[in-house]
Design a protein around this motif. Structure first.
Motif, PDB file in Angstrom:
ATOM      1  N   ALA A 182       0.840  -1.201   0.000  1.00  8.57           N
ATOM      2  CA  ALA A 182       0.000   0.000   0.000  1.00  8.57           C
ATOM      3  C   ALA A 182       0.874   1.249   0.000  1.00  8.57           C
ATOM      4  O   ALA A 182       0.546   2.253  -0.642  1.00  8.57           O
ATOM      5  N   THR A 183       2.011   1.180   0.703  1.00  7.97           N
ATOM      6  CA  THR A 183       2.921   2.318   0.779  1.00  7.97           C
ATOM      7  C   THR A 183       3.697   2.500  -0.514  1.00  7.97           C
ATOM      8  O   THR A 183       3.773   3.607  -1.064  1.00  7.97           O
ATOM      9  N   GLN A 184       4.284   1.420  -1.006  1.00 12.07           N
ATOM     10  CA  GLN A 184       5.093   1.506  -2.221  1.00 12.07           C
ATOM     11  C   GLN A 184       4.271   1.916  -3.435  1.00 12.07           C
ATOM     12  O   GLN A 184       4.726   2.705  -4.275  1.00 12.07           O
ATOM     13  N   LEU A 185       3.069   1.359  -3.553  1.00  9.88           N
ATOM     14  CA  LEU A 185       2.250   1.585  -4.743  1.00  9.88           C
ATOM     15  C   LEU A 185       1.248   2.719  -4.572  1.00  9.88           C
ATOM     16  O   LEU A 185       0.591   3.104  -5.537  1.00  9.88           O
ATOM     17  N   ASP A 186       1.123   3.229  -3.329  1.00 12.81           N
ATOM     18  CA  ASP A 186       0.095   4.216  -2.995  1.00 12.81           C
ATOM     19  C   ASP A 186      -1.290   3.654  -3.320  1.00 12.81           C
ATOM     20  O   ASP A 186      -2.130   4.307  -3.936  1.00 12.81           O
ATOM     21  N   PHE A 187      -1.504   2.405  -2.876  1.00 10.83           N
ATOM     22  CA  PHE A 187      -2.787   1.726  -3.033  1.00 10.83           C
ATOM     23  C   PHE A 187      -3.559   1.781  -1.710  1.00 10.83           C
ATOM     24  O   PHE A 187      -2.993   2.081  -0.659  1.00 10.83           O
ATOM     25  N   THR A 188      -4.846   1.459  -1.779  1.00 11.89           N
ATOM     26  CA  THR A 188      -5.697   1.387  -0.599  1.00 11.89           C
ATOM     27  C   THR A 188      -5.916  -0.078  -0.219  1.00 11.89           C
ATOM     28  O   THR A 188      -6.171  -0.909  -1.094  1.00 11.89           O
ATOM     29  N   ILE A 189      -5.809  -0.381   1.065  1.00 12.14           N
ATOM     30  CA  ILE A 189      -6.118  -1.738   1.517  1.00 12.14           C
ATOM     31  C   ILE A 189      -7.633  -1.877   1.597  1.00 12.14           C
ATOM     32  O   ILE A 189      -8.313  -1.050   2.210  1.00 12.14           O
TER      33      ILE A 189
END
Length: 477
Positions: A182-189
């Motif tokens: 989530a941090t590396q890709l700037d994704f939402t869990i």
């Protein structure tokens, strides 16, 4: 178009994939590129390690591929795990046979047996890592996506292929990996996945500190590391893996006066440092610069909240935290402790009169780390009062100008007094003793304070004067 009819031939139309496909065709077995490489391929992210899975022997396929690639290719076989690695230049290919896994509650190490491709994909941590692309001639480029990983990539979502409670209970490290991706890709869990992490946070205790440290280092190397630390706090993982940082959360109020949330402030500083430096240890220093505030926090009726000596206490905490978290106990740890200890000094210079002697001392103590210290301290200037921030940053620039002038003129960073301990002992016929160190320190302080020039004759005269105060005179007199 359904996921299983998507063709990514254009993404894998290169020699390595055709070679693996040809080797698999010759053995009469299916072969797929899988996992994180597929994810990064679709996201157009660089990845040098390529994972392949076959329904059959991964070792046999690796041997065939190595033979086809020819000279300059190395093959490493790991029979115990049924895997093999092929290396050629900077390229690393990993091969394994499709497998299914089962777990016991007290361990993250699975019982492994042969399985189908669907078994293999379903055991993976997240849907975005559970896709495969066929490399054989019969279906070259076809995407196999049983769990809608492609859709989750497009929606920027981290979600488990199967029941998240089972996924995280079986292998709790996957909770850390969810935060890291989530941090590396700037994704939402995904909300259900996030709730499962909260429910299973205590399971992280069966994971070795070394594996947790590996994930934390990847979080710290990300473009915006605060994303990961906020998620770790929100899920309850932070309290388990870094309680000292978790203790910084929240605000206390006494007599209507509150201090700022030190956790939020710290992550603001961390992101500001990350925006200006890829030095991961400088980022750790930013994360830990106020680590001692919870243990030094006191209320004073006259001045309000205080955090006296939190920089010195924090510096002493760094080695213990590094040891517990299995971070390296080497020059990196010493560097972080040093910056934590010194981080208040440039701010104090900004707030007080900027004297040459104070600047010289700071340059000398920080030495080659002075630029990193200034990066950290400038990031530490945070306030909701825009005018206060503007004034502090303006004063900070004055300090930096003064530092540059003195460094150019006096070369303070690595300076050593022109007279050493040996000469002091010889001059006054002294054995090694505390008085020798006292005289040497007095000479150094006099130079740093601008009382004398950094020259031998001036230093010798000052040495004799200081020694006279202790009843000493040169042996040749």
């Amino acid at each position: 178009m359904t996921p299983d009819t998507v063709n990514f031939k254009h993404l894998i139309d290169s020699k390595v994939f055709h070679t693996v496909g040809s080797a698999a065709d010759g053995l009469g077995i299916p072969a797929y590129v899988v996992g994180g490489y597929v994810r990064d391929l679709i996201l157009h992210r660089h990845s040098k390690d390529i994972d392949f899975v076959t329904v059959g022997s991964g070792i046999d396929l690796a041997r065939e591929v190595a033979a086809k690639l020819g000279r300059g290719t190395s093959l490493n076989v790991f029979k115990t795990y049924g895997t093999a690695q092929v290396k050629r230049g900077q390229m690393e290919l990993e091969f394994v046979g499709a497998r299914r896994e089962s777990y016991t509650p007290e361990s993250r190490n699975p019982q492994v047996s042969e399985g189908t491709l669907d078994d293999d994909l379903s055991r993976r941590d997240f849907t975005i890592n559970a896709m495969a692309i066929d490399v054989t001639s019969g279906g070259f480029g076809m995407l196999i996506d049983r769990f809608n990983g492609l859709e989750d990539l497009e929606r920027r979502i981290i979600r488990t292929p199967l029941d998240p409670d089972v996924t995280f209970s079986d292998d709790p490290l996957r909770m850390m990996r969810a935060v890291r991706f989530a941090t590396q890709l700037d994704f939402t869990i995904h909300p259900e996945t996030l709730e499962a992490i909260r429910r299973n946070a205590s399971r992280i205790e069966i994971i070795t500190r070394e594996r947790i440290a590996t994930e934390l280092m990847k979080i710290m190397g990300s473009e915006k590391p605060s994303i990961g630390w906020h998620l770790l706090a929100d899920t309850g993982l932070l309290k388990k893996i870094f309680p000292e940082l978790d203790a910084m959360r929240g605000v206390d109020v006494v007599k209507g006066r509150a201090h700022k949330d030190n956790f939020d402030h710290t992550l603001t500083v961390l992101d500001k440092v990350a925006a200006n430096s890829e030095n991961v240890w400088l980022r750790w220093a930013a994360l830990m610069h106020d680590i001692a505030k919870p243990v030094t926090k006191r209320w004073d009726d006259n001045i309000g909240w205080t955090f006296h000596n939190h920089n010195f206490v924090g510096a002493k905490m760094v080695p213990r935290i590094f040891r517990k978290m299995r971070l390296p106990l080497n020059e990196h740890m010493k560097y972080v402790a040093k910056l934590v200890e010194l981080h208040m000094r440039p701010i104090a210079l900004v707030e007080d009169e900027v004297t040459d002697s104070a600047v010289r001392r700071l340059i000398h103590e920080a030495a080659d780390d002075i630029d990193d210290l200034m990066t950290l301290c400038q990031a530490d200037i945070t306030s909701k009062n825009a005018e206060k921030v503007r004034r502090h940053l303006e004063n900070f620039e004055n300090v930096k100008r003064k530092m540059a002038e003195l460094e150019e003129r006096d070369h303070i960073r690595q300076f050593q007094p022109p007279i050493d301990g040996s000469e002091i002992m010889t001059t006054f016929n002294l054995p090694p003793s505390a008085i020798v160190g006292t005289i040497k320190s007095a000479i150094k302080d006099a130079i740093l304070d601008g009382k004398i020039e950094n020259q031998y004759e001036a230093a010798r005269e000052y040495m004799i004067m200081v020694a006279a105060g202790y009843g000493l005179s040169p042996a040749d007199q």
